[in-house]
Design a protein around this motif. Sequence first.
Motif, short mmCIF file in Angstrom:
data_model
loop_
_atom_site.label_atom_id
_atom_site.label_comp_id
_atom_site.label_asym_id
_atom_site.label_seq_id
_atom_site.Cartn_x
_atom_site.Cartn_y
_atom_site.Cartn_z
N THR A 126 0.83 -1.21 0.00
CA THR A 126 0.00 0.00 0.00
C THR A 126 0.86 1.26 0.00
O THR A 126 0.58 2.21 -0.73
N GLU A 127 1.93 1.26 0.79
CA GLU A 127 2.80 2.43 0.85
C GLU A 127 3.51 2.67 -0.47
O GLU A 127 3.66 3.81 -0.92
N GLU A 128 3.97 1.59 -1.11
CA GLU A 128 4.65 1.73 -2.40
C GLU A 128 3.69 2.23 -3.47
O GLU A 128 4.06 3.07 -4.30
N TYR A 185 1.05 4.11 -2.94
CA TYR A 185 0.77 5.52 -2.65
C TYR A 185 1.94 6.40 -3.08
O TYR A 185 1.75 7.48 -3.64
N GLU A 186 3.16 5.95 -2.81
CA GLU A 186 4.34 6.73 -3.18
C GLU A 186 4.44 6.89 -4.70
O GLU A 186 4.75 7.96 -5.20
#
Length: 145
Positions: free
Chosen positions: A96-98, A100-101
Amino acid sequence: MNPQPQILCGVVVSAGKMMRAVKVRTAKQTYNGFLKKHFLTHNSYLVSDPNDSLRTGDVVKITNEKRVSRHIKHVVTEIVAPWGPAIEERPKVLSTEERYEKWRIRKEAKNLRKAARLNAEVQGVNDGASVEAGEVREKVAATAR
């Protein structure tokens, strides 16, 4: 307070025909009131697969997140059981973080391009926008590394 996104488990039924997208089929039961019986049916979803890491036959977990396109509302979160090549041989599924980034970098690049185009229009120079767009691409490539 945001509700938790729904996590579904399904089988990839179509992969490799669309860029960065696959079709996933999930099982569900529907009740027929006339026959007073449950029947097995399915739902099909178009799912975002940014790294093209899924193959037909994989069992995957999907969740509904930010809309990717007009028809794609879900994204792959995990490969539960691979079919064909091992998971280590495939591109990695993004967290999820990747995701979003990656989205944030694309959004910043778009805003820089818009600003460059507006500056060119204000100054009355048409050729300057293409030069500044090249500079924007270089900045985006540098931030992506």
